[in-house]
Design a protein around this motif. Structure first.
Motif, mmCIF file in Angstrom:
data_model
loop_
_atom_site.group_PDB
_atom_site.id
_atom_site.type_symbol
_atom_site.label_atom_id
_atom_site.label_comp_id
_atom_site.label_asym_id
_atom_site.label_seq_id
_atom_site.Cartn_x
_atom_site.Cartn_y
_atom_site.Cartn_z
ATOM 1 N N SER A 19 40.466 39.954 46.019
ATOM 2 C CA SER A 19 40.148 41.213 45.663
ATOM 3 C C SER A 19 40.397 41.332 44.182
ATOM 4 O O SER A 19 39.586 41.738 43.517
ATOM 5 N N TYR A 20 41.574 41.063 43.651
ATOM 6 C CA TYR A 20 42.154 41.158 42.150
ATOM 7 C C TYR A 20 41.282 40.283 41.544
ATOM 8 O O TYR A 20 40.659 40.456 40.504
ATOM 9 N N ARG A 21 40.848 38.826 42.115
ATOM 10 C CA ARG A 21 40.190 37.973 41.165
ATOM 11 C C ARG A 21 38.652 38.551 41.119
ATOM 12 O O ARG A 21 37.959 38.285 40.022
ATOM 13 N N LEU A 22 37.945 39.142 42.259
ATOM 14 C CA LEU A 22 36.779 39.678 42.158
ATOM 15 C C LEU A 22 36.735 40.831 41.141
ATOM 16 O O LEU A 22 35.690 40.811 40.471
ATOM 17 N N ARG A 23 37.669 41.464 41.097
ATOM 18 C CA ARG A 23 37.676 42.745 40.370
ATOM 19 C C ARG A 23 37.613 42.439 39.040
ATOM 20 O O ARG A 23 36.956 42.810 38.066
ATOM 21 N N ASP A 24 38.560 41.399 38.544
ATOM 22 C CA ASP A 24 38.558 40.743 37.237
ATOM 23 C C ASP A 24 37.357 40.177 36.834
ATOM 24 O O ASP A 24 37.114 40.410 35.752
#
Length: 98
Positions: A19-24
């Motif tokens: 989720s953090y990688r997708l957000r970034d």
């Protein structure tokens, strides 16, 4: 007084989730898309045939680009301050419970 933050962003295992990688990735793509639109507007303005309209349009595009740069700078600056405060808050909670 020591102001080191350590590895709160890059080496934080909690930030390695999908989720953090997708957000970034979404933030990077949105930023690159906006810069691409401004570059396209500037190129379109410079490729037009009417020189007065071209100059006015190019100046407007440059002003918008400058405002976008300032906005992104303040947004990132605010995010870093928020992350630093959150890190300190979590450290205080951890030291209270230890």
């Amino acid at each position: 007084m020591n102001h080191e933050l350590g590895s709160m962003i890059i080496d934080n295992p909690g930030r390695r989730s999908l989720s953090y990688r997708l957000r970034d990735t979404a933030l990077v793509m949105a930023t690159l898309g906006l810069w691409g639109l401004f570059a396209l507007q500037a190129w379109t303005a410079l490729a037009s045939s009417e020189i007065l309209i071209e100059q006015a349009y190019a100046l407007a595009v440059l002003k918008i680009t400058a405002l976008d740069f300032v906005g992104v700078f303040f947004l990132l600056h605010s995010w870093v301050i928020y992350e630093r405060l959150l890190f300190r808050w979590r450290q205080r909670i951890a030291t209270r419970h230890a």
